[in-house]
Design a protein around this motif. Sequence first.
Motif: not given
Length: 405
Positions: A218-224, A282-291, A329-336
């Motif tokens: 959740m920390k990763n989700i909220m900050v990113s 992992g599902r969060y990796y595409p979010v880091m790619t976007c960052l 991918p971010w919201v899918a990671y939250v839901a998952e």
Amino acid sequence: MGLRNNQYRWVVLFAATLAQACACFFVQGFGAIALDVKNAMGLDNWQVGMLVSAAQLVPMIGLLVAGELLDRFDERFVVGIGTLIVGGSLCVAALVNSYTELLIILVILGFGYSTAQPGGSKSVSNWFEGGQLGFAMGIRQAGLPLGGAMAILLLPFIAVEYSVQAAFLAGGLVALVGALLFMLLYRSPGLSPCSPKEQIDLRDIIQSRLSMVTEPSMKNIMVSGACLTAAQYAISVFLVLYLHTALGLDSFMATMMFFLVLGSGIVGRISLAAWSDRCKAGRYYPVMTCLGAVTALLILLPLVKGLDLATLSIFMAVTGFFVYGWYGPWVAYVAETAPADRKGFALGMAMTANQVSVILTPPLVGLLRDVFGTYNYGWGVLAVASAVVLFTTSRRYQTMKPQST
């Protein structure tokens, strides 16, 4: 899930995407008429940014309330009524000429807008699971740039040919249609009988919900999410103004570039979310790619002056792909990652962090432009923030991976 349910989930996905597009139509397309509003009302850049922030102020708390409501009541009515409030507020906004009155009405709009994001996301996640969750979420979240793209085609024409007030009215009517269609088409999966909600102590509810903030995911989700939202809304509100004032593009060409950004964002939300379904990292990796991509694009944005239109168009397409595409991918990671019984609240809490950026970013970027006479300082601040968040979240994500394998 039975065959009929398996088929009807695509109807639900269509309804949720349409409701998202209609609810976000005016808010996401506001940047296309920001210059018209600024000239018609005699505003400066800071005041233009405040108009966007006004609509996003209430969701700071409203998203948490909406998330809790979604865990307790049918999404059909929570999302439908919220979108009706959006439509009604914009119709009223068409009747006022005062800047202060418009600010107040947009604050009221925020009450309804609070349900649009978590509500549709929870609706889709209830019908899709496993390998198709990211793909479905990507399609649903494409509703936001889709609504913005539709608005870019229509709102400037309406504002020029008729008036800014007529553009507000058009946005209100679109939201009302979306609300009615969602309430007509959506229904719950009905996979299991609904058990009555237990009466529990309010203190227990608060402790249970807020304990989620301490979880690494959740920390990763909220900050990113907050960081990427800041970049997205800066582009949404000020890109047309930047291209017009700094690069010398006429209003039509600047608006078409923004349309290209949003169109590419639709592709980004779907394809990046689909990638998250299959990404071995992992599902969060595409979010880091976007960052990482957003950091680079914001650094390059002040350097695009002098590019020919073809090269500039390519740059805008890449910008839209990542600056808007991250949300899939971010919201899918939250839901998952959210517990099933707290999914609505988890979505609301994550999106509340995004609201901080939505409220603060437009006035900040506008103020930096007014003080220094250039948008470059705003782009630079956002680039540094993206780089810092990428570094911190990637380190935390690496420590989480052994626990999830």
